[in-house]
Design a protein around this motif. Structure first.
Motif, PDB file in Angstrom:
ATOM      1  N   LEU A  51       0.833  -1.203   0.000  1.00  0.00           N
ATOM      2  CA  LEU A  51       0.000   0.000   0.000  1.00  0.00           C
ATOM      3  C   LEU A  51       0.867   1.252   0.000  1.00  0.00           C
ATOM      4  O   LEU A  51       0.600   2.214  -0.732  1.00  0.00           O
ATOM      5  N   LEU A  85      -5.966  -0.934  -4.932  1.00  0.00           N
ATOM      6  CA  LEU A  85      -7.200  -1.732  -5.014  1.00  0.00           C
ATOM      7  C   LEU A  85      -6.910  -3.199  -4.703  1.00  0.00           C
ATOM      8  O   LEU A  85      -7.650  -3.843  -3.954  1.00  0.00           O
ATOM      9  N   PHE A  97      -6.524  -3.714  -1.049  1.00  0.00           N
ATOM     10  CA  PHE A  97      -7.761  -3.669  -0.279  1.00  0.00           C
ATOM     11  C   PHE A  97      -8.619  -4.905  -0.496  1.00  0.00           C
ATOM     12  O   PHE A  97      -9.342  -5.324   0.396  1.00  0.00           O
ATOM     13  N   ILE A  98      -8.564  -5.485  -1.697  1.00  0.00           N
ATOM     14  CA  ILE A  98      -9.433  -6.651  -1.910  1.00  0.00           C
ATOM     15  C   ILE A  98      -8.673  -7.956  -1.723  1.00  0.00           C
ATOM     16  O   ILE A  98      -9.092  -8.996  -2.223  1.00  0.00           O
ATOM     17  N   SER A 132      -8.319  -9.956   0.947  1.00  0.00           N
ATOM     18  CA  SER A 132      -9.080 -11.048   1.578  1.00  0.00           C
ATOM     19  C   SER A 132     -10.223 -11.503   0.685  1.00  0.00           C
ATOM     20  O   SER A 132     -10.622 -12.679   0.729  1.00  0.00           O
ATOM     21  N   VAL A 146      -8.897  10.104  -3.174  1.00  0.00           N
ATOM     22  CA  VAL A 146      -8.971   9.056  -4.202  1.00  0.00           C
ATOM     23  C   VAL A 146      -8.703   7.691  -3.581  1.00  0.00           C
ATOM     24  O   VAL A 146      -9.417   6.714  -3.853  1.00  0.00           O
ATOM     25  N   PHE A 147      -7.697   7.622  -2.706  1.00  0.00           N
ATOM     26  CA  PHE A 147      -7.419   6.330  -2.066  1.00  0.00           C
ATOM     27  C   PHE A 147      -8.554   5.924  -1.148  1.00  0.00           C
ATOM     28  O   PHE A 147      -8.876   4.733  -1.029  1.00  0.00           O
ATOM     29  N   VAL A 163     -11.111   4.401  -3.391  1.00  0.00           N
ATOM     30  CA  VAL A 163     -10.737   3.027  -3.794  1.00  0.00           C
ATOM     31  C   VAL A 163     -11.005   2.056  -2.655  1.00  0.00           C
ATOM     32  O   VAL A 163     -11.531   0.956  -2.845  1.00  0.00           O
ATOM     33  N   SER A 164     -10.662   2.490  -1.440  1.00  0.00           N
ATOM     34  CA  SER A 164     -10.912   1.631  -0.285  1.00  0.00           C
ATOM     35  C   SER A 164     -12.397   1.362  -0.119  1.00  0.00           C
ATOM     36  O   SER A 164     -12.827   0.240   0.186  1.00  0.00           O
ATOM     37  N   ALA A 195     -13.497  -1.108  -2.712  1.00  0.00           N
ATOM     38  CA  ALA A 195     -13.044  -2.452  -2.366  1.00  0.00           C
ATOM     39  C   ALA A 195     -13.878  -3.029  -1.236  1.00  0.00           C
ATOM     40  O   ALA A 195     -14.203  -4.215  -1.228  1.00  0.00           O
ATOM     41  N   ILE A 213     -16.995  -4.502  -2.336  1.00  0.00           N
ATOM     42  CA  ILE A 213     -16.870  -5.797  -3.014  1.00  0.00           C
ATOM     43  C   ILE A 213     -16.745  -6.909  -1.981  1.00  0.00           C
ATOM     44  O   ILE A 213     -17.300  -7.986  -2.105  1.00  0.00           O
ATOM     45  N   THR A 260     -12.414  -5.939   4.155  1.00  0.00           N
ATOM     46  CA  THR A 260     -11.064  -5.364   4.025  1.00  0.00           C
ATOM     47  C   THR A 260     -10.269  -5.612   5.294  1.00  0.00           C
ATOM     48  O   THR A 260     -10.819  -5.840   6.372  1.00  0.00           O
ATOM     49  N   ILE A 283      -7.110  -3.620   5.675  1.00  0.00           N
ATOM     50  CA  ILE A 283      -6.089  -2.559   5.755  1.00  0.00           C
ATOM     51  C   ILE A 283      -6.747  -1.200   5.951  1.00  0.00           C
ATOM     52  O   ILE A 283      -7.777  -0.927   5.369  1.00  0.00           O
ATOM     53  N   ASN A 284      -6.146  -0.345   6.804  1.00  0.00           N
ATOM     54  CA  ASN A 284      -6.605   1.045   6.891  1.00  0.00           C
ATOM     55  C   ASN A 284      -5.812   1.884   5.911  1.00  0.00           C
ATOM     56  O   ASN A 284      -4.675   1.575   5.599  1.00  0.00           O
ATOM     57  N   THR A 285      -6.405   2.969   5.424  1.00  0.00           N
ATOM     58  CA  THR A 285      -5.677   3.844   4.511  1.00  0.00           C
ATOM     59  C   THR A 285      -4.621   4.604   5.294  1.00  0.00           C
ATOM     60  O   THR A 285      -4.865   5.061   6.410  1.00  0.00           O
TER      61      THR A 285
END
Lengths: 454, 88
Positions: A13, A52, A55-56, A58, B67-68, B71-72, B75, B78, B81, B83-85
């Motif tokens: 990241l 991306l 983040f995806i 998992s 923007v990040f 995206v997070s 994600a 979907i 998650t 991870i933290n930004t």
């Protein structure tokens, strides 16, 4: 393992963010060179795409596991299949040697040259089996780490690691989903190839059964386990170690064997009573249970006909077998012990009606057998044994492996079978490699080049 | 590994601050070229391109963390998650 995954993802990241800001910096450069500035949007897009993926992560893992469950097969089945092939493959070498001696004894010496390629097929077979075993172990245990490292490589700025990263991700995914289907693929190909003989005889590779015997407590150390062919009556005997475990080799496939445990001159009832071997699984593991029998010490056997619960405890170098039972229940007790291993101290809480004591000899050991019928007085019947240090090791004759009639047809079908197996494994691996390349390209690894020609 | 992440984050902040400075420089140079009394259209074209690129760079720089976060968010919609930004 989890920390490697987390660290890889955090680093990925950070690299994705760095790549994005480098892209912005390149965009802000006060130079009118289109060649450099065209990299700016690529760097920014790469950064966002890598973020991306992080983040995806998992979700990718869940998707891969879902696809694997959907498609079927398991790694345990695959490893058992590969191990049984490995064990049987030596049979292939033996059959090649046999055909060599048959040819030379028939006086056709020059024809032994045809064995050369067949032996090199054996080399290929062993290296393929080894490779597939290693791949299966890697894919089964390391998929999260490989996908995380792949994402890390993918997120390096300027697309340095993009090809490597996407190949690593694709490799982990495809091997995890695809490898467990290898047995199904091999069976399908082997089933469709007809051997060049009039009778379709299945390869009679030897079956190995590994297992352990246990009773309600303990294991019969130094017993003999016998596999009796129910059709021909031939018995195969194997020694049992002091943990009660044995390895029975040289049994035939597609046979029905009764399992018998012989210990201290008694043939003990077993669960399972019999076992069926099949050609598909030439390596089997079983658990044999002798009900109502307790082995408190090596060389000692205590049979209690009806107990609600059996507990064995050691106290002041005397072992007590405690059988909890309703008072007044009719109970049969049989104690058998090798004189070198123990002596019967006492039986408590038991009203003896009938008692028979006899001495037998079993493989050079003097065994004392005490048979009793009686009633329980209290709710606990205790059998006290005074143990001695000893080791039971009956000496067996080398087991006679059932001699099947080795006909030339059978040998040829063995060779044909192993050629088919080699072809099926190598074709399946090649298929998986090509799918890996395709998935890697789809993930964005352009110009993926592998060092092996596929 | 944690040192590596810190190093990369430090590098990212430096790059971002350099980018801000470069935006100002490029914007100024762009207007300079655009307003210069040089009679070549090419020069004015270059100046115009520099200005546009600099404004775009400033835009993407300003909304970088947003923007990040977007995206997070995509994600997470979907799937789950982990991870933290950590964008600066």
């Amino acid at each position: 393992m989890v920390s490697i995954v987390n660290e890889a993802l955090y680093t990925a990241l950070a690299l994705a963010v760095l790549s994005y800001y480098i892209g912005v910096l390149v965009l802000a450069l006060p130079v009118p060179l289109r060649g450099i500035k065209k990299w700016a949007p690529y760097l920014m897009q790469d950064g966002l795409l890598a973020a991306l993926f992080v983040f995806i992560f998992s979700t990718i893992i869940d998707l891969v596991e879902y696809l694997r469950n959907l498609i079927g097969g398991s790694f345990d089945e695959l490893l058992d299949y590969l191990k049984s092939l490995y064990a049987n493959a030596f049979g292939y070498i033996l059959s090649l040697k046999l055909i060599g001696t048959l040819i030379s004894s028939a006086g056709l010496q020059p024809l032994t040259g045809i064995l050369g390629p067949l032996f090199s097929v054996a080399t290929l077979l062993f290296s393929l089996l080894g490779l597939t075993l290693i791949l299966a172990s890697i894919a089964a245990s390391l998929k999260e780490v490989m996908i995380a490292l792949g994402i890390l490589l993918y997120s390096l700025p300027f697309r340095i690691g993009r090809a490597a990263g996407s190949t690593l991700i694709a490799f982990a995914m495809v091997m995890y989903i695809g490898l467990p289907l290898l047995p199904a693929w091999s069976t399908m190909i082997a089933g469709s190839i007809m051997p060049p003989s009039s009778t379709a005889i299945p390869p009679p590779g030897p079956v190995t059964i590994e297992g352990c015997i246990h009773g309600d407590y303990g294991a019969p150390g130094g017993a003999i386990v016998k596999f009796r062919d129910t059709v021909s009556g031939i018995e195969h005997e194997y020694a049992v170690d002091h943990n009660g475990c044995f390895i029975a080799t040289g049994l035939s496939a597609n046979h029905h064997y009764a399992v018998v445990v012989e210990y201290l001159s008694h043939e003990l009832p077993t669960v399972p009573y019999s076992i069926e071997t099949s050609e598909a699984w030439s390596y089997m593991t079983i658990e044999v249970y002798t009900p109502s029998i307790v082995y408190p010490h090596e060389g000692v056997l205590v049979y209690l006909s009806s107990c609600n619960n059996t507990v064995v405890e050691e106290h002041d170098s005397v072992i007590n077998v405690l059988c909890s039972v309703k008072p007044g229940t009719e109970l049969g007790i049989m104690v058998a012990y090798a004189d070198a291993c123990a002596s019967l101290q006492d039986i408590g809480g038991y009203d003896i009606r009938e008692k028979h004591v006899r001495d037998v000899e079993w493989f050079g050991y003097n065994i004392t057998v005490i048979d009793m019928i009686g009633y329980s007085v209290k709710d606990n019947v205790s059998v006290s044994i005074k143990p001695r240090e000893c080791r039971i090791q009956p000496s067996l004759q080398p087991s006679d492996v059932a001699d099947e009639d080795v006909v030339l047809d059978v040998i040829v079908s063995i060779i044909w079978y192993w050629l088919t197996i080699t072809v099926s494994i190598s074709s399946y691996l090649a298929l998986l490699v090509m799918i890996t390349i395709g998935v890697a390209r789809a993930l964005g690894g352009y110009y993926v080049r592998l060092p092996i020609p596929v | 590994m944690a040192d590596l992440v810190e190093f990369i984050s430090m590098l990212t902040m430096r790059v971002a601050s350099i980018a801000w400075g470069l935006f100002l420089l490029a914007w100024s140079i762009g207007w300079l070229l655009r307003g210069s009394p040089v009679p070549f259209m090419r020069v004015k074209r270059v100046g115009q391109d520099l200005i546009e690129d600099a404004i775009w760079a400033a835009f993407w720089l300003a909304i970088g963390s947003s923007v990040f976060a977007l995206v997070s968010y995509i994600a997470s919609s979907i799937g789950p998650t982990t991870i933290n930004t950590t964008a600066p």
